[in-house]
Design a protein around this motif. Structure first.
Motif, PDB file in Angstrom:
ATOM      1  N   MET A   1       0.846  -1.175   0.000  1.00  0.00           N
ATOM      2  CA  MET A   1       0.000   0.000   0.000  1.00  0.00           C
ATOM      3  C   MET A   1       0.888   1.233   0.000  1.00  0.00           C
ATOM      4  SD  MET A   1      -3.044   1.025   2.575  1.00  0.00           S
ATOM      5  CE  MET A   1      -3.746   2.644   2.514  1.00  0.00           C
ATOM      6  N   ASP A   2       0.603   2.123  -0.917  1.00  0.00           N
ATOM      7  CA  ASP A   2       1.302   3.398  -0.977  1.00  0.00           C
ATOM      8  C   ASP A   2       0.651   4.375  -0.002  1.00  0.00           C
ATOM      9  OD1 ASP A   2       2.678   2.300  -3.123  1.00  0.00           O
ATOM     10  OD2 ASP A   2       1.468   3.321  -4.633  1.00  0.00           O
ATOM     11  N   PRO A   3       1.382   5.376   0.440  1.00  0.00           N
ATOM     12  CA  PRO A   3       0.734   6.444   1.216  1.00  0.00           C
ATOM     13  C   PRO A   3      -0.311   7.126   0.320  1.00  0.00           C
ATOM     14  CG  PRO A   3       3.136   6.670   1.254  1.00  0.00           C
ATOM     15  CD  PRO A   3       2.819   5.595   0.270  1.00  0.00           C
ATOM     16  N   LEU A   4      -1.463   7.412   0.875  1.00  0.00           N
ATOM     17  CA  LEU A   4      -2.536   8.043   0.102  1.00  0.00           C
ATOM     18  C   LEU A   4      -2.712   9.496   0.529  1.00  0.00           C
ATOM     19  CD1 LEU A   4      -5.202   5.190   0.228  1.00  0.00           C
ATOM     20  CD2 LEU A   4      -3.634   5.736  -1.637  1.00  0.00           C
ATOM     21  N   PRO A   5      -2.953  10.380  -0.427  1.00  0.00           N
ATOM     22  CA  PRO A   5      -3.211  11.768  -0.061  1.00  0.00           C
ATOM     23  C   PRO A   5      -4.568  11.882   0.629  1.00  0.00           C
ATOM     24  CG  PRO A   5      -3.505  11.465  -2.420  1.00  0.00           C
ATOM     25  CD  PRO A   5      -2.991  10.169  -1.863  1.00  0.00           C
ATOM     26  N   GLY A  40      -3.081   2.378  -4.123  1.00  0.00           N
ATOM     27  CA  GLY A  40      -2.286   3.585  -4.287  1.00  0.00           C
ATOM     28  C   GLY A  40      -3.059   4.708  -4.932  1.00  0.00           C
ATOM     29  N   SER A  41      -2.312   5.708  -5.361  1.00  0.00           N
ATOM     30  CA  SER A  41      -2.898   6.848  -6.060  1.00  0.00           C
ATOM     31  C   SER A  41      -1.852   7.418  -6.997  1.00  0.00           C
ATOM     32  CB  SER A  41      -3.358   7.915  -5.066  1.00  0.00           C
ATOM     33  OG  SER A  41      -2.242   8.493  -4.415  1.00  0.00           O
ATOM     34  N   GLN A  42      -2.311   8.236  -7.922  1.00  0.00           N
ATOM     35  CA  GLN A  42      -1.423   8.916  -8.846  1.00  0.00           C
ATOM     36  C   GLN A  42      -2.046  10.239  -9.248  1.00  0.00           C
ATOM     37  OE1 GLN A  42      -1.078   5.815 -11.756  1.00  0.00           O
ATOM     38  NE2 GLN A  42      -3.072   6.197 -12.645  1.00  0.00           N
ATOM     39  N   GLU A  47      -5.289  15.896 -11.103  1.00  0.00           N
ATOM     40  CA  GLU A  47      -6.351  15.252 -10.326  1.00  0.00           C
ATOM     41  C   GLU A  47      -5.783  14.016  -9.640  1.00  0.00           C
ATOM     42  OE1 GLU A  47     -10.903  14.285 -11.439  1.00  0.00           O
ATOM     43  OE2 GLU A  47      -9.451  13.386 -12.806  1.00  0.00           O
ATOM     44  N   VAL A  48      -6.212  13.770  -8.405  1.00  0.00           N
ATOM     45  CA  VAL A  48      -5.789  12.556  -7.703  1.00  0.00           C
ATOM     46  C   VAL A  48      -6.672  11.399  -8.165  1.00  0.00           C
ATOM     47  CG1 VAL A  48      -5.511  11.415  -5.475  1.00  0.00           C
ATOM     48  CG2 VAL A  48      -5.021  13.865  -5.685  1.00  0.00           C
ATOM     49  N   VAL A  49      -6.035  10.349  -8.610  1.00  0.00           N
ATOM     50  CA  VAL A  49      -6.735   9.124  -9.018  1.00  0.00           C
ATOM     51  C   VAL A  49      -6.294   8.028  -8.059  1.00  0.00           C
ATOM     52  CG1 VAL A  49      -7.095   7.421 -10.834  1.00  0.00           C
ATOM     53  CG2 VAL A  49      -6.809   9.843 -11.436  1.00  0.00           C
ATOM     54  N   TYR A  50      -7.235   7.514  -7.282  1.00  0.00           N
ATOM     55  CA  TYR A  50      -6.977   6.421  -6.343  1.00  0.00           C
ATOM     56  C   TYR A  50      -7.202   5.109  -7.097  1.00  0.00           C
ATOM     57  CZ  TYR A  50      -7.625  10.211  -2.994  1.00  0.00           C
ATOM     58  OH  TYR A  50      -7.516  11.391  -2.308  1.00  0.00           O
ATOM     59  N   PHE A  51      -6.508   4.046  -6.672  1.00  0.00           N
ATOM     60  CA  PHE A  51      -6.707   2.772  -7.358  1.00  0.00           C
ATOM     61  C   PHE A  51      -6.487   1.588  -6.414  1.00  0.00           C
ATOM     62  CE2 PHE A  51      -2.212   3.744  -8.100  1.00  0.00           C
ATOM     63  CZ  PHE A  51      -1.586   2.556  -7.767  1.00  0.00           C
ATOM     64  N   VAL A  52      -7.116   0.471  -6.784  1.00  0.00           N
ATOM     65  CA  VAL A  52      -6.895  -0.831  -6.153  1.00  0.00           C
ATOM     66  C   VAL A  52      -6.667  -1.805  -7.306  1.00  0.00           C
ATOM     67  CG1 VAL A  52      -7.865  -2.676  -4.728  1.00  0.00           C
ATOM     68  CG2 VAL A  52      -8.345  -0.279  -4.162  1.00  0.00           C
ATOM     69  N   LYS A  53      -5.482  -2.406  -7.311  1.00  0.00           N
ATOM     70  CA  LYS A  53      -5.069  -3.281  -8.412  1.00  0.00           C
ATOM     71  C   LYS A  53      -4.783  -4.670  -7.869  1.00  0.00           C
ATOM     72  CE  LYS A  53      -1.499  -3.588 -11.959  1.00  0.00           C
ATOM     73  NZ  LYS A  53      -0.357  -2.928 -12.581  1.00  0.00           N
ATOM     74  N   ASP A  54      -5.171  -5.694  -8.626  1.00  0.00           N
ATOM     75  CA  ASP A  54      -4.878  -7.073  -8.224  1.00  0.00           C
ATOM     76  C   ASP A  54      -4.451  -7.890  -9.431  1.00  0.00           C
ATOM     77  OD1 ASP A  54      -7.159  -8.766  -9.370  1.00  0.00           O
ATOM     78  OD2 ASP A  54      -8.299  -7.253  -8.282  1.00  0.00           O
ATOM     79  N   ASN A  55      -3.918  -9.069  -9.153  1.00  0.00           N
ATOM     80  CA  ASN A  55      -3.501  -9.983 -10.217  1.00  0.00           C
ATOM     81  C   ASN A  55      -4.431 -11.201 -10.287  1.00  0.00           C
ATOM     82  OD1 ASN A  55      -2.696 -11.314  -7.878  1.00  0.00           O
ATOM     83  ND2 ASN A  55      -0.763 -12.042  -8.734  1.00  0.00           N
ATOM     84  N   GLY A  56      -5.685 -11.004  -9.943  1.00  0.00           N
ATOM     85  CA  GLY A  56      -6.646 -12.093  -9.832  1.00  0.00           C
ATOM     86  C   GLY A  56      -7.297 -12.526 -11.123  1.00  0.00           C
ATOM     87  N   ALA A  57      -8.560 -12.894 -11.012  1.00  0.00           N
ATOM     88  CA  ALA A  57      -9.318 -13.471 -12.125  1.00  0.00           C
ATOM     89  C   ALA A  57      -9.545 -12.488 -13.265  1.00  0.00           C
ATOM     90  CB  ALA A  57     -10.668 -13.989 -11.621  1.00  0.00           C
ATOM     91  N   GLY A  58      -9.546 -11.183 -12.959  1.00  0.00           N
ATOM     92  CA  GLY A  58      -9.798 -10.194 -13.993  1.00  0.00           C
ATOM     93  C   GLY A  58     -11.214 -10.304 -14.528  1.00  0.00           C
ATOM     94  N   PHE A  59     -11.460  -9.632 -15.633  1.00  0.00           N
ATOM     95  CA  PHE A  59     -12.782  -9.702 -16.265  1.00  0.00           C
ATOM     96  C   PHE A  59     -12.642  -9.365 -17.740  1.00  0.00           C
ATOM     97  CE2 PHE A  59     -12.352  -5.391 -14.648  1.00  0.00           C
ATOM     98  CZ  PHE A  59     -12.781  -4.599 -15.702  1.00  0.00           C
ATOM     99  N   ASP A  60     -13.651  -9.738 -18.490  1.00  0.00           N
ATOM    100  CA  ASP A  60     -13.694  -9.497 -19.928  1.00  0.00           C
ATOM    101  C   ASP A  60     -14.213  -8.081 -20.159  1.00  0.00           C
ATOM    102  OD1 ASP A  60     -14.278  -9.417 -22.672  1.00  0.00           O
ATOM    103  OD2 ASP A  60     -15.022 -11.479 -22.714  1.00  0.00           O
TER     104      ASP A  60
END
Length: 119
Positions: A1-5, A40-42, A47-60
């Motif tokens: 987890m990155d520090p979040l603003p 994290g965020s970027q 503009e601040v864009v927050y995100f949650v990323k995983d390497n799981g099942a994904g989707f179509d």
């Protein structure tokens, strides 16, 4: 987890957003040998864009329009448990905060959920 603003937002509602996104990331990554979740965020165009990323099942991505709908599921109940309201709830909370949410996914390679909050 990155520090979040910090953000101007309802703390309870934001905890529900993260609870849903993180629990989905855990659930859909649970069948991977080495599950990975990145929170994290970027900064994008000021503009601040927050995100949650995983390497799981994904989707179509062909079924993207169903992703944030109530009782819409992209995976079977036997494959992954759930009610089908989590992402719809997240979408509604983000919109009420003047933001937007979107996602990218690839089957068996994971997904990333992004959101912004209004000023």
């Amino acid at each position: 987890m990155d520090p979040l603003p910090s953000a101007k937002a309802d703390q309870l509602m934001m905890s529900l957003v993260y609870q849903n996104l993180i629990s989905n990331a855990i659930k859909y990554s649970s069948k991977k040998e080495a599950p990975s979740i990145h929170i994290g965020s970027q900064q994008v165009n000021g503009e601040v864009v927050y995100f949650v990323k995983d390497n799981g099942a994904g989707f179509d991505m062909n079924f993207y329009e169903k992703l944030f709908g109530v009782f819409q599921r992209l995976h079977s109940e036997s494959e992954f448990e759930g009610t089908g309201i989590g992402l719809a709830t997240v979408n509604r909370i983000v919109q009420r905060h003047g933001g937007r949410i979107w996602a990218e996914g690839k089957i068996d390679e994971g997904s990333v959920f992004y959101f912004t909050l209004g000023n």
